[in-house]
Structure formats: structure tokens, C-alpha cells
Design a protein around this motif. Structure first.
Motif, PDB file in Angstrom:
ATOM      1  N   SER A 355       5.787   2.132   2.799  1.00 30.53           N
ATOM      2  CA  SER A 355       4.768   2.194   1.182  1.00 30.53           C
ATOM      3  C   SER A 355       4.713   3.431   1.163  1.00 30.53           C
ATOM      4  O   SER A 355       3.794   3.472  -0.219  1.00 30.53           O
ATOM      5  CB  SER A 355       3.641   1.358   2.364  1.00 30.53           C
ATOM      6  N   GLY A 358       5.908   4.488  -2.132  1.00 31.93           N
ATOM      7  CA  GLY A 358       5.467   3.288  -3.351  1.00 31.93           C
ATOM      8  C   GLY A 358       4.237   4.129  -3.462  1.00 31.93           C
ATOM      9  O   GLY A 358       3.756   3.711  -5.092  1.00 31.93           O
ATOM     10  N   ASN A 379      -0.396   0.663  -7.485  1.00 34.12           N
ATOM     11  CA  ASN A 379       0.326   0.267  -6.427  1.00 34.12           C
ATOM     12  C   ASN A 379      -1.003  -0.358  -5.429  1.00 34.12           C
ATOM     13  O   ASN A 379      -0.651  -0.329  -4.486  1.00 34.12           O
ATOM     14  CB  ASN A 379       1.158   1.094  -5.590  1.00 34.12           C
ATOM     15  N   ILE A 381      -0.039  -3.231  -3.414  1.00 31.10           N
ATOM     16  CA  ILE A 381       0.992  -4.138  -1.895  1.00 31.10           C
ATOM     17  C   ILE A 381       1.579  -2.765  -1.381  1.00 31.10           C
ATOM     18  O   ILE A 381       0.951  -2.714  -0.054  1.00 31.10           O
ATOM     19  CB  ILE A 381       2.113  -4.546  -2.704  1.00 31.10           C
ATOM     20  N   PRO A 460       7.098  -0.107  -8.020  1.00 32.39           N
ATOM     21  CA  PRO A 460       9.146  -1.185  -6.620  1.00 32.39           C
ATOM     22  C   PRO A 460       9.013  -2.708  -7.445  1.00 32.39           C
ATOM     23  O   PRO A 460       8.804  -3.511  -8.686  1.00 32.39           O
ATOM     24  CB  PRO A 460       7.851  -1.534  -5.542  1.00 32.39           C
ATOM     25  N   ARG A 462      11.464  -6.187  -7.027  1.00 29.58           N
ATOM     26  CA  ARG A 462      10.688  -7.390  -6.109  1.00 29.58           C
ATOM     27  C   ARG A 462      11.335  -7.433  -5.344  1.00 29.58           C
ATOM     28  O   ARG A 462      10.482  -7.813  -4.286  1.00 29.58           O
ATOM     29  CB  ARG A 462      11.215  -8.593  -6.905  1.00 29.58           C
ATOM     30  N   GLU A 464      12.335  -4.838  -2.549  1.00 29.13           N
ATOM     31  CA  GLU A 464      11.401  -3.686  -2.695  1.00 29.13           C
ATOM     32  C   GLU A 464       9.653  -4.203  -2.257  1.00 29.13           C
ATOM     33  O   GLU A 464       9.400  -4.374  -0.501  1.00 29.13           O
ATOM     34  CB  GLU A 464      10.547  -1.957  -3.374  1.00 29.13           C
ATOM     35  N   THR A 465       8.949  -5.431  -2.872  1.00 27.30           N
ATOM     36  CA  THR A 465       7.890  -5.754  -2.329  1.00 27.30           C
ATOM     37  C   THR A 465       8.291  -7.004  -1.409  1.00 27.30           C
ATOM     38  O   THR A 465       6.960  -7.147  -0.660  1.00 27.30           O
ATOM     39  CB  THR A 465       7.245  -6.950  -3.758  1.00 27.30           C
ATOM     40  N   THR A 468       8.654  -5.053   1.698  1.00 32.96           N
ATOM     41  CA  THR A 468       7.156  -4.487   2.536  1.00 32.96           C
ATOM     42  C   THR A 468       6.765  -5.986   3.270  1.00 32.96           C
ATOM     43  O   THR A 468       6.133  -5.966   4.283  1.00 32.96           O
ATOM     44  CB  THR A 468       6.263  -3.928   1.557  1.00 32.96           C
TER      45      THR A 468
END
Length: 497
Positions: A355, A358, A379, A381, A460, A462, A464-465, A468
Motif C-alpha cells: 500500500s 501506491g 489513491n 485503495i 496502480p 488492476r 495490483e488492486t 491489495t
């Protein structure tokens, strides 16, 4: 022998062969090989865990045709299988969470090398978990050290070279002490396999001989692995090693590498030296003191930091202190708490480092607190993920960090002469954790102008999301459904002896 009993051996060999195959592949192909390997290891480890939990017994897997004490073997119990599942899951999520950074920050000519190092690191961690041979453990300690050093310096920046050299020097000191202790152990027992060595030591202790050499062995092995795992005051390599490499490397190094050494130390305590001998040698008291000091000093150093990466790295010093405090309690409850925190801290720290990447990405790549103001808005997320990780580190209910602190506080009641000190330091450490983690959360959510709310950097991907979110779910899952994990640790610890 059931076919599933071969899976741990398959996992180690699969990891090693993935590294060999990747030497002749480009970075893109090496990435897919690594992901396929870790996914396979995760599936095979889950199957192994299910099998061992179902039988309720551990077993050994002999490699080759030579039985103990000449042969080499691995040993599989519920605790080993659980750790293999956890290590492979964190590895997979960390690689997915930092994949875009790997593509941007690692040179194209070095990308296949990056995944080769990850393959070797996975193989070494699995070997440290499963091996029943002390010299094999030493060999894979060195493979682990070299792989971790390569991951630190893969970005090829000036600071990462310094970090890698510092890490290598400290690690070689730890490895050297461990090897000397191992040599002395072999001299007095004549065995390298853990079970025969334990039987020989039991006879030595019963005969009241080799008292001083045995004490020296305990000190050398404990200090050697303590240095390699970052126990205070042997922690000086941690801030730079975790703070300046790629996000995926930071997440993996902080979550897994030091935990492999700690798990090996616990295994040696139980399966070679005998934990009663460790208690009678008063080594647990020394670990308890160093653990308590590390819990405080790591947090104090984190408070002084103005860089979010180094601050989070220093918090690892405190969290390693928690684990050694649990071991130092000298009770089964303390060991269960320590082993749960190995898993818990890995889940929390991987989430925090991913995180952080990000948050810094949308702050022009800066990681100082001034630049991070309002980053949680830029960011959302990453901001939410960091908040979850921070609250878990503090010990917020329904998150895994709360379960860890509850287990430590509960375990302290089983060690009457250490209970008060443990409770006081737990309370002080929690307050200090709150100071620096909530300061960071308030910083990233500091109200800023509408212009400053817009991301000024790279958002970031998709994948990476998704990674997370997976880490967030892992932290919440370990917090609300911790009992199966705790029961598996208790059952595995009972099999250890």
C-alpha cells in the motif's frame, strides 16, 4: 505411502527447477513460470495440510535409499504444512501487488534474474520449513541469504548497494556463528539429522557431560539465527534493506525471510536441543529481555523517522521483538502466540509495504510525510489498505494484530515471573505503535485542496488492486476466523517433539 505425502518434496524441487529453467527465459516468461510455480506450491501445500490435519500425525520423507543417520530427509507435520501455505500465499500476493513496479524499476535484462531470485528464495524457505537435516538447513540458509541480497540490490541504485552490503555482512556473521554451533553439535553427537541428534543429546544431558559445550552450542545457534532474523540489537540492516528496494521485495523480505530463520530456530529448540534444555540454560530469559527491548526501541526509532518506508521498516524491529518475547516466555502458550504472530506480522507487513507503494506513486514518488499529505484521497485503495494495516498493527479488534496481542497478553499469565513485565511493555508498545501509525494515517488523510487531491503520478494496475484487496481480506480473515489457525499451530507444535 500416499501420493500426497510426496508433495512437500515436489514443492522444493519445483521451486529449484523453476529457477534453473528461468535462466534461459526472458523476463516475461520467467514471471509466468514463477507465478505458476508459487500457485502450484500453494495448492500442493494446502493438500498436504489437509492430509496431515486429517491423520493427526507427522511423517518423514526419506530422499534416496539411505536411512538415518546417513540419509537426508524432510519432516512434515501440521505446523510445517501451515507455514508452507502461508509463505506461498504471501509470496504470490506480494508479487502480484508489486508487479507493475517490478516492470518499471527492474531493468529488462535483469527481470529474469529477479524471478530466479524469488524462485530460489521460495525453495530455501520451503527447505527451512521441512528439512530434518541440520547441514541441509545451513545450505539453504546461505541460498536464502544470497537470494535476499540480490532482491535488495536489484534496482541498481547507490543506496541499494550499500543496503545489500550491510545485509550481507550481518547475515554472514549470523551464518558463521550458526555453522560453528552446528560443527560443535556434530562433534559431540555425531549426527546431523535432527531426531538422532536429539536422542544423542538426551544421553549426554542424562550423563551430565559436555555441559559447557552444550551451552556454547545453544548460544551460537540462537545468536546466529537471531542476527539473521533482525532481533534487536542486531537490526541495523533492516531499515535500508526494507526501505529502498522494490515494493514486492520489501513485502517479501519483511514478511517471509526473517520468519524462515525464526521458524528454523524454533524447530531446532524443540527437535534438536530440547526446549527443556533451552529453559534450563536461561536462554529464554535472554530472548525475553531482548524481545522486550526491541519492542520499545524499534517503535521509538519508527517515531523519529520522517520517511514512511523506513518508519515501517523500523516497526518490523518491534514486531520481531514481539515474536522473541513470546518465545522467551518459555511456555507452550507463548510459543503459540509467537508462531501466530509470525503469520500475523507477515500478513500485516506485506499489506503495508504494497500500500505504501501506491501512496508514494501518486505523490511524485516521494515517501516523506510532507509529500504524502492527502495521498489517501489521491489513491483511495492504497489509503484504505494502509489504514487497515496500520489499525491491525495497533491491535484493532476484528483484525489479525488484535488476536496476536491478545494471545501474547494471555500467554504472559502462564509465566508468572514475567507476566508484569510483558504486560507493561505490551501496553507501552501499543501506545507507541498508535503514535506513529496513526500519525501516518492522519497525514495521508490530511485535508488538501481539490488540485492536490488529483493523483500526480502513476495509478496502480488492476492486478495490483486485486492483490491489495486480497491482503486486506487476509488481515480481516485472520482477525475474525483465527481459531482454525491457532488450533493448527497448537496441533503442529504438539507434533514437533
Amino acid at each position: 505411502m500416499a501420493f500426497v505425502q510426496n508433495f512437500p518434496f515436489f514443492c522444493i524441487i519445483l521451486s529449484m527447477f523453476s529457477a534453473i529453467i528461468s535462466f534461459v527465459l526472458n523476463g516475461r516468461a520467467a514471471k509466468y513460470v514463477h507465478i505458476a510455480m508459487v500457485t502450484s506450491v500453494l495448492i500442493l501445500s494446502l493438500a498436504t495440510l489437509s492430509f496431515v490435519a486429517g491423520t493427526g500425525e507427522s511423517y518423514t520423507f526419506m530422499m534416496g535409499h539411505y536411512p538415518a543417520p546417513w540419509g537426508n530427509e524432510i519432516r512434515i507435520g501440521e505446523l510445517e504444512a501451515l507455514m508452507a501455505v502461508f509463505f506461498s500465499l504471501i509470496m504470490l500476493l506480494s508479487v502480484f501487488g508489486g508487479m507493475a513496479h517490478i516492470d518499471r524499476e527492474v531493468q529488462n535484462s535483469k527481470k529474469n534474474l529477479f524471478y530466479i531470485l524469488l524462485d530460489l528464495l521460495m525453495a530455501s524457505l520451503l527447505a527451512l520449513i521441512y528439512t530434518n537435516d541440520l547441514f541441509t538447513a545451513y545450505v539453504f540458509i546461505e541460498i536464502n541469504t544470497i537470494s535476499a541480497c540480490g532482491l535488495i540490490m536489484i534496482k541498481k541504485q547507490g543506496r541499494t548497494y550499500v543496503s545489500a552490503i550491510r545485509y550481507m555482512i550481518m547475515s554472514l556473521v549470523g551464518s558463521g556463528l550458526f555453522l560453528i554451533g552446528l560443527t560443535l553439535l556434530y562433534c559431540i553427537t555425531g549426527h546431523l539429522l535432527m531426531s538422532p541428534a536429539k536422542e544423542a543429546l538426551a544421553q549426554i544431558v542424562a550423563a551430565h557431560s559436555y555441559h559447557v559445550p552444550l551451552l556454547v552450542i545453544i548460544i551460537l545457534i540462537t545468536v546466529g539465527l537471531g542476527i539473521k532474523s533482525g532481533l534487536y540489537p542486531f537490526h541495523t540492516w533492516i531499515p535500508d534493506a526494507y526501505g529502498y528496494t522494490t515494493p514486492a521485495s520489501s513485502a517479501i523480505l519483511s514478511s517471509l525471510v526473517s520468519k524462515g530463520y525464526i521458524f528454523l530456530l524454533i524447530k531446532i529448540f524443540y527437535r534438536v536441543l530440547d526446549f527443556n534444555s533451552i529453559i534450563s540454560s536461561h536462554m529464554v530469559n535472554i530472548l525475553f529481555v531482548f524481545g522486550l527491548v526491541g519492542m520499545i526501541m524499534g517503535s521509538v526509532a519508527a517515531i523519529k523517522e520522517n520517511n514512511i518506508r523506513r518508519m515501517t521498516a523500523y516497526s518490523s524491529v518491534a514486531q520481531i521483538g514481539y515474536i522473541y518475547m513470546g518465545i522467551g516466555l518459555g511456555t507452550t502458550a507463548g510459543m503459540v502466540a509467537a508462531l501466530f504472530h509470525v503469520i500475523s506480522h507477515g500478513a500485516m507487513k506485506s499489506l503495508l509495504f504494497i500500500s505504501i507503494s501506491g501512496l508514494t506513486e501518486v505523490s511524485d514518488g516521494h515517501s516523506d510525510f510532507k509529500s504524502l499529505k492527502g495521498a489517501g484521497f489521491r489513491n483511495k485503495i492504497a489509503g484504505a489498505a494502509y489504514t487497515v494495516g496500520a489499525l491491525s498493527m495497533i491491535g484493532m479488534p476484528l483484525l489479525t494484530g488484535f488476536v496476536s496481542k491478545y494471545l501474547f497478553a494471555s500467554a504472559a499469565t502462564t509465566a508468572q515471573n514475567k507476566m508484569l513485565a510483558a504486560w507493561i511493555v505490551l501496553a507501552v508498545s501499543t501506545i507507541l505503535n498508535t503514535v506513529y501509525f496513526m500519525r501516518t494515517v492522519l497525514t495521508i488523510y490530511t485535508p488538501v485542496s481539490a488540485e492536490m487531491r488529483k493523483p500526480h503520478g502513476i495509478m496502480p494496475s488492476r492486478i495490483e488492486t486485486a492483490a491489495t484487496f486480497g491482503m486486506i481480506l487476509l488481515n480481516v480473515g485472520l482477525g475474525v476466523a483465527s481459531q482454525p489457525v491457532i488450533k493448527a499451530i497448537e496441533a503442529g507444535l504438539a507434533m514437533f517433539g
